[in-house]
Design a protein around this motif. Structure first.
Motif, mmCIF file in Angstrom:
data_model
loop_
_atom_site.group_PDB
_atom_site.id
_atom_site.type_symbol
_atom_site.label_atom_id
_atom_site.label_comp_id
_atom_site.label_asym_id
_atom_site.label_seq_id
_atom_site.Cartn_x
_atom_site.Cartn_y
_atom_site.Cartn_z
ATOM 1 N N ALA A 160 0.817 -1.211 0.000
ATOM 2 C CA ALA A 160 0.000 0.000 0.000
ATOM 3 C C ALA A 160 0.853 1.264 0.000
ATOM 4 C CB ALA A 160 -0.931 -0.004 1.204
ATOM 5 N N ARG A 161 1.958 1.223 0.711
ATOM 6 C CA ARG A 161 2.807 2.414 0.825
ATOM 7 C C ARG A 161 3.962 2.419 -0.175
ATOM 8 N NH1 ARG A 161 3.558 3.915 7.222
ATOM 9 N NH2 ARG A 161 1.332 3.930 7.797
ATOM 10 N N ARG A 162 4.123 1.287 -0.875
ATOM 11 C CA ARG A 162 5.225 1.146 -1.819
ATOM 12 C C ARG A 162 6.567 1.449 -1.137
ATOM 13 N NH1 ARG A 162 2.826 3.978 -7.384
ATOM 14 N NH2 ARG A 162 0.957 2.641 -7.534
ATOM 15 N N SER A 163 6.730 0.786 0.000
ATOM 16 C CA SER A 163 7.921 1.013 0.815
ATOM 17 C C SER A 163 8.311 -0.281 1.517
ATOM 18 C CB SER A 163 7.655 2.111 1.850
ATOM 19 O OG SER A 163 8.693 2.179 2.796
ATOM 20 N N TRP A 164 9.623 -0.456 1.740
ATOM 21 C CA TRP A 164 10.121 -1.608 2.474
ATOM 22 C C TRP A 164 10.029 -1.407 3.985
ATOM 23 C CZ3 TRP A 164 11.052 -6.119 0.211
ATOM 24 C CH2 TRP A 164 11.327 -6.123 -1.168
ATOM 25 N N ARG A 165 9.699 -0.190 4.418
ATOM 26 C CA ARG A 165 9.719 0.143 5.840
ATOM 27 C C ARG A 165 8.822 -0.763 6.683
ATOM 28 N NH1 ARG A 165 6.993 4.393 8.835
ATOM 29 N NH2 ARG A 165 8.201 4.963 10.696
#
Length: 245
Positions: A160-165
């Motif tokens: 959803a956030r397009r992040s690896w975090r």
């Protein structure tokens, strides 16, 4: 309690299976909140208090989690009542399976993970710490569910956030959990290393039996014994909660 009062570490349980280790046992209930309470009010009352406190923790956790996820008004209390007071929990507790009290940590674990994504990573201490406590209190099966749950949540947030975090947060929470529970994990692994047993293959529950699995509280077995449902695990959702879906 008697071992501690005698000045000994409770490392051995002479009353279970002819004698078994406590610390290395994968499912030791003695490391729960009932132990310190037993010094004050005795084992019977302490166990009842531990159940009450645990259910209160689960209800409060679901309220805070629902609020964090945006629910307001009466909707805050619906998941709080369904989750810790479901047929799954009440039937297990009625049968004396007190290890399942650690299920009440689940909303707090999810809350810590979600809050860590939205604000500070310090919230991972809550997620990782309660995951470690779940293992320490003996509910090893639930730890596997927690790992799967955090992985699914992390993957969903990552997409959803397009992040690896979010996935990094999952890894940090699990790393913290392993570190905090290492003193219990290592003796458990050493104990189990030489005691691996081959288990018979167990078939799954067919799709046609899912209605029984969710709504029926009795034991169900087919003619060939290829699947079964334990009565304490059936009725996990309940007719009223199911109708709300």
């Amino acid at each position: 309690r008697y071992a501690i009062q005698a000045g000994q570490l409770p490392g051995w349980n002479p009353y279970m299976c002819g004698g078994s280790p406590n610390l290395a046992n994968p499912q030791p209930f003695f490391l729960s909140a009932a132990l310190p309470l037993s010094f004050l009010v005795g084992e019977v009352v302490a166990t009842k208090l531990a159940i009450t406190i645990s259910l209160a923790i689960g209800i409060a956790g679901m309220v805070f989690l629902a609020q964090t996820l945006g629910l307001r008004g009466p909707a805050l209390f619906l998941p709080a009542l369904i989750f810790p007071l479901s047929g799954f929990m009440t039937s297990h507790l009625a049968n004396g399976q007190l290890l399942w009290l650690t299920v009440d940590y689940l909303p707090w674990i999810v809350l810590g993970f979600v809050r860590a994504l939205r604000s500070s990573r310090w919230w991972l201490l809550l997620a990782g710490g309660l995951t470690a406590l779940t293992f320490i209190e003996g509910r090893v099966y639930l730890v596997a569910y927690i790992v799967a749950l955090l992985a699914i949540l992390g993957l969903g947030y990552a997409v959803a956030r397009r992040s690896w975090r979010p996935l990094v947060h999952v890894a940090l929470a699990l790393f913290l959990a392993v570190g905090l529970a290492a003193w219990k994990i290592l003796p458990t692994l050493w104990f189990l290393h030489d005691r691996v047993q081959a288990l018979a293959n167990t078939d799954g529950i067919p799709l046609a039996a899912l209605d029984d699995a969710f709504l029926v509280r009795s034991v169900t077995t087919n003619v060939d014994d290829t699947y079964y449902m334990i009565g304490t695990a059936a009725g996990a959702l309940g007719v009223v909660a199911f109708s709300l879906l």
